[in-house]
Write a protein that holds these residues in place. Structure first.
Motif, mmCIF file in Angstrom:
data_model
loop_
_atom_site.group_PDB
_atom_site.id
_atom_site.type_symbol
_atom_site.label_atom_id
_atom_site.label_comp_id
_atom_site.label_asym_id
_atom_site.label_seq_id
_atom_site.Cartn_x
_atom_site.Cartn_y
_atom_site.Cartn_z
ATOM 1 N N ILE A 53 0.840 -1.204 0.000
ATOM 2 C CA ILE A 53 0.000 0.000 0.000
ATOM 3 C C ILE A 53 0.873 1.252 0.000
ATOM 4 N N ALA A 54 1.929 1.263 0.795
ATOM 5 C CA ALA A 54 2.835 2.413 0.831
ATOM 6 C C ALA A 54 3.514 2.599 -0.516
ATOM 7 N N ASP A 55 3.913 1.523 -1.153
ATOM 8 C CA ASP A 55 4.553 1.609 -2.461
ATOM 9 C C ASP A 55 3.583 2.141 -3.505
ATOM 10 N N GLN A 56 2.336 1.671 -3.432
ATOM 11 C CA GLN A 56 1.341 2.143 -4.396
ATOM 12 C C GLN A 56 1.058 3.631 -4.207
ATOM 13 N N SER A 57 0.945 4.071 -2.967
ATOM 14 C CA SER A 57 0.655 5.494 -2.732
ATOM 15 C C SER A 57 1.831 6.372 -3.120
ATOM 16 N N SER A 58 3.061 5.903 -2.903
ATOM 17 C CA SER A 58 4.225 6.704 -3.306
ATOM 18 C C SER A 58 4.336 6.747 -4.830
ATOM 19 N N ALA A 59 3.981 5.661 -5.499
ATOM 20 C CA ALA A 59 4.012 5.652 -6.965
ATOM 21 C C ALA A 59 2.940 6.592 -7.518
ATOM 22 N N ALA A 60 1.770 6.604 -6.895
ATOM 23 C CA ALA A 60 0.708 7.513 -7.343
ATOM 24 C C ALA A 60 1.090 8.966 -7.112
ATOM 25 N N THR A 61 1.771 9.229 -6.018
ATOM 26 C CA THR A 61 2.205 10.587 -5.716
ATOM 27 C C THR A 61 3.273 11.055 -6.699
ATOM 28 N N SER A 62 4.200 10.170 -7.046
ATOM 29 C CA SER A 62 5.270 10.555 -7.951
ATOM 30 C C SER A 62 4.766 10.770 -9.385
ATOM 31 N N THR A 63 3.743 10.058 -9.803
ATOM 32 C CA THR A 63 3.205 10.254 -11.152
ATOM 33 C C THR A 63 2.300 11.483 -11.210
ATOM 34 N N ALA A 64 1.763 11.903 -10.064
ATOM 35 C CA ALA A 64 0.886 13.071 -10.051
ATOM 36 C C ALA A 64 1.676 14.363 -10.104
ATOM 37 N N THR A 65 2.940 14.336 -9.742
ATOM 38 C CA THR A 65 3.724 15.598 -9.718
ATOM 39 C C THR A 65 4.422 15.867 -10.991
#
Length: 65
Positions: A53-65
């Motif tokens: 879950i942490a990996d998925q949220s960090s990946a989503a955050t990095s693609t949003a920026t």
């Protein structure tokens, strides 16, 4: 799946300091060895799930920026 979790728990009980500390704490609190190992086996999938879950949220955050 249960065999894999069992093998992971046994390996961590031998080699991983945090797992060894958990087993020691549980045994000191009156749990038997098998009960402490059961608790260790129950915690392993929870740790893996939180990491995914942490990996998925960090990946989503990095693609949003």
């Amino acid at each position: 799946m249960t065999e894999a979790v069992h093998r992971i728990a046994l390996t961590q009980a031998r080699c991983h300091p945090e797992a060894r500390a958990l087993l020691s704490r549980r045994k000191a609190n009156g749990d038997g060895g098998m009960e402490a190992l059961r608790i260790l086996k129950r915690r392993r999938p929870d740790v893996a799930y939180r990491a995914m879950i942490a990996d998925q949220s960090s990946a989503a955050t990095s693609t949003a920026t």
